[in-house]
Design a protein around this motif. Structure first.
Motif, mmCIF file in Angstrom:
data_model
loop_
_atom_site.group_PDB
_atom_site.id
_atom_site.type_symbol
_atom_site.label_atom_id
_atom_site.label_comp_id
_atom_site.label_asym_id
_atom_site.label_seq_id
_atom_site.Cartn_x
_atom_site.Cartn_y
_atom_site.Cartn_z
ATOM 1 N N GLU A 216 0.814 -1.224 0.000
ATOM 2 C CA GLU A 216 0.000 0.000 0.000
ATOM 3 C C GLU A 216 0.845 1.271 0.000
ATOM 4 O O GLU A 216 0.496 2.245 -0.660
ATOM 5 C CB GLU A 216 -0.920 0.023 1.225
ATOM 6 C CG GLU A 216 -2.021 -1.008 1.167
ATOM 7 C CD GLU A 216 -2.790 -1.123 2.488
ATOM 8 O OE1 GLU A 216 -2.616 -0.258 3.371
ATOM 9 O OE2 GLU A 216 -3.550 -2.095 2.626
ATOM 10 N N THR A 217 1.959 1.262 0.744
ATOM 11 C CA THR A 217 2.739 2.493 0.915
ATOM 12 C C THR A 217 3.923 2.615 -0.031
ATOM 13 O O THR A 217 4.420 3.715 -0.256
ATOM 14 C CB THR A 217 3.270 2.613 2.359
ATOM 15 O OG1 THR A 217 4.195 1.547 2.606
ATOM 16 C CG2 THR A 217 2.140 2.580 3.375
ATOM 17 N N GLY A 218 4.414 1.472 -0.539
ATOM 18 C CA GLY A 218 5.584 1.500 -1.413
ATOM 19 C C GLY A 218 6.883 1.734 -0.663
ATOM 20 O O GLY A 218 7.899 2.070 -1.255
ATOM 21 N N SER A 219 6.837 1.540 0.666
ATOM 22 C CA SER A 219 8.014 1.814 1.478
ATOM 23 C C SER A 219 7.994 0.967 2.742
ATOM 24 O O SER A 219 6.957 0.876 3.412
ATOM 25 C CB SER A 219 8.017 3.303 1.850
ATOM 26 O OG SER A 219 8.799 3.569 2.979
ATOM 27 N N SER B 94 9.742 1.704 5.439
ATOM 28 C CA SER B 94 9.690 2.669 6.534
ATOM 29 C C SER B 94 8.264 3.159 6.788
ATOM 30 O O SER B 94 7.797 3.199 7.935
ATOM 31 C CB SER B 94 10.643 3.815 6.198
ATOM 32 O OG SER B 94 10.244 5.015 6.682
ATOM 33 N N LYS B 95 7.545 3.498 5.738
ATOM 34 C CA LYS B 95 6.149 3.947 5.890
ATOM 35 C C LYS B 95 5.257 2.803 6.376
ATOM 36 O O LYS B 95 4.338 3.014 7.173
ATOM 37 C CB LYS B 95 5.612 4.508 4.578
ATOM 38 C CG LYS B 95 6.215 5.834 4.193
ATOM 39 C CD LYS B 95 5.703 6.301 2.847
ATOM 40 C CE LYS B 95 6.412 7.583 2.416
ATOM 41 N NZ LYS B 95 6.048 7.972 1.054
ATOM 42 N N ALA B 96 5.530 1.603 5.886
ATOM 43 C CA ALA B 96 4.754 0.437 6.318
ATOM 44 C C ALA B 96 4.962 0.207 7.808
ATOM 45 O O ALA B 96 4.003 -0.038 8.552
ATOM 46 C CB ALA B 96 5.170 -0.797 5.515
ATOM 47 N N ALA B 97 6.211 0.281 8.266
ATOM 48 C CA ALA B 97 6.518 0.095 9.692
ATOM 49 C C ALA B 97 5.792 1.147 10.530
ATOM 50 O O ALA B 97 5.179 0.823 11.550
ATOM 51 C CB ALA B 97 8.026 0.169 9.919
ATOM 52 N N LYS B 98 5.859 2.402 10.089
ATOM 53 C CA LYS B 98 5.163 3.485 10.820
ATOM 54 C C LYS B 98 3.675 3.225 10.897
ATOM 55 O O LYS B 98 3.048 3.432 11.932
ATOM 56 C CB LYS B 98 5.413 4.835 10.148
ATOM 57 C CG LYS B 98 6.670 5.502 10.564
ATOM 58 C CD LYS B 98 6.758 6.890 9.971
ATOM 59 C CE LYS B 98 8.124 7.473 10.260
ATOM 60 N NZ LYS B 98 8.362 8.717 9.559
ATOM 61 N N SER B 99 3.083 2.785 9.803
ATOM 62 C CA SER B 99 1.638 2.573 9.771
ATOM 63 C C SER B 99 1.203 1.457 10.724
ATOM 64 O O SER B 99 0.061 1.425 11.172
ATOM 65 C CB SER B 99 1.147 2.280 8.351
ATOM 66 O OG SER B 99 1.481 0.962 7.960
ATOM 67 N N LEU B 100 2.130 0.536 11.030
ATOM 68 C CA LEU B 100 1.830 -0.576 11.931
ATOM 69 C C LEU B 100 2.394 -0.345 13.336
ATOM 70 O O LEU B 100 2.319 -1.230 14.189
ATOM 71 C CB LEU B 100 2.385 -1.881 11.352
ATOM 72 C CG LEU B 100 1.779 -2.314 10.018
ATOM 73 C CD1 LEU B 100 2.527 -3.520 9.464
ATOM 74 C CD2 LEU B 100 0.302 -2.630 10.170
ATOM 75 N N PRO C 144 12.189 -14.182 -4.151
ATOM 76 C CA PRO C 144 12.066 -12.914 -3.428
ATOM 77 C C PRO C 144 10.599 -12.500 -3.287
ATOM 78 O O PRO C 144 9.804 -12.652 -4.210
ATOM 79 C CB PRO C 144 12.837 -11.924 -4.293
ATOM 80 C CG PRO C 144 13.784 -12.766 -5.089
ATOM 81 C CD PRO C 144 13.063 -14.069 -5.312
ATOM 82 N N VAL C 145 10.265 -12.010 -2.110
ATOM 83 C CA VAL C 145 8.901 -11.574 -1.804
ATOM 84 C C VAL C 145 8.787 -10.063 -1.984
ATOM 85 O O VAL C 145 7.743 -9.554 -2.352
ATOM 86 C CB VAL C 145 8.527 -11.999 -0.362
ATOM 87 C CG1 VAL C 145 7.169 -11.473 0.044
ATOM 88 C CG2 VAL C 145 8.568 -13.518 -0.247
ATOM 89 N N THR C 146 9.904 -9.361 -1.726
ATOM 90 C CA THR C 146 9.923 -7.912 -1.910
ATOM 91 C C THR C 146 11.119 -7.519 -2.763
ATOM 92 O O THR C 146 12.112 -8.243 -2.845
ATOM 93 C CB THR C 146 10.028 -7.158 -0.559
ATOM 94 O OG1 THR C 146 11.234 -7.556 0.097
ATOM 95 C CG2 THR C 146 8.832 -7.428 0.322
ATOM 96 N N ILE C 147 10.992 -6.353 -3.371
ATOM 97 C CA ILE C 147 12.104 -5.726 -4.081
ATOM 98 C C ILE C 147 12.339 -4.409 -3.370
ATOM 99 O O ILE C 147 11.413 -3.595 -3.223
ATOM 100 C CB ILE C 147 11.757 -5.456 -5.564
ATOM 101 C CG1 ILE C 147 11.480 -6.766 -6.293
ATOM 102 C CG2 ILE C 147 12.876 -4.675 -6.242
ATOM 103 C CD1 ILE C 147 10.941 -6.572 -7.697
ATOM 104 N N GLY D 27 14.299 5.709 -0.690
ATOM 105 C CA GLY D 27 14.216 4.364 -1.262
ATOM 106 C C GLY D 27 12.779 3.925 -1.362
ATOM 107 O O GLY D 27 11.853 4.707 -1.221
ATOM 108 N N GLY D 28 12.608 2.679 -1.575
ATOM 109 C CA GLY D 28 11.260 2.147 -1.671
ATOM 110 C C GLY D 28 11.275 0.640 -1.552
ATOM 111 O O GLY D 28 12.333 0.010 -1.517
ATOM 112 N N ALA D 29 10.093 0.094 -1.460
ATOM 113 C CA ALA D 29 9.937 -1.363 -1.406
ATOM 114 C C ALA D 29 8.617 -1.706 -2.069
ATOM 115 O O ALA D 29 7.658 -0.939 -1.998
ATOM 116 C CB ALA D 29 9.956 -1.858 0.035
#
Length: 112
Positions: free
Chosen positions: A32-35, A37-43, A64-67, A76-78
């Motif tokens: 959803e966030t493409g990141s 860091s943002k994913a961690a913050k959201s959780l 691989p599950v993520t890039i 950066g991004g994920a």
């Protein structure tokens, strides 16, 4: 009287957690966030913990599950790979079927 069955499932590989509800939530948040860091913050989890979880998933997975892309001026991004998205969908399907099965099993004791 009203009863409920509670259960959590996870999938292990070599006696270590591969996928569970928390890891799947993190993967969905990355999608959803493409990141990371943002994913961690959201959780409300630390970046270090999130990175460790994703690293563990990637090391246990067949593909691989993520890039991840390295940060820089724009950051950066994920993102999830197609395989990662398939894993998330499969886990959700398994989890849903587990709950439906448990609900049918609960019927066995309701009238006792």
């Amino acid at each position: 009287m009203s009863y409920k069955i509670k259960s959590r499932i996870w999938i292990e590989s070599k006696n270590k957690v591969f996928l569970g509800e928390g890891r799947v939530q993190l993967l969905k948040a990355i999608d959803e966030t493409g990141s990371l860091s943002k994913a961690a913050k959201s959780l409300n989890i630390s970046y270090k913990k999130a990175w460790g979880l994703i690293d563990s998933v990637n090391k246990s997975a067949k593909q691989p599950v993520t890039i991840n892309s390295i940060g820089g001026k724009g950051g950066g991004g994920a993102e999830l790979t197609d395989y990662g998205k398939t894993l998330v969908n499969a886990f959700d399907h398994i989890n849903k079927n587990c709950w439906e099965f448990l609900d049918t099993q609960l019927e066995k004791i309701k009238d006792l």
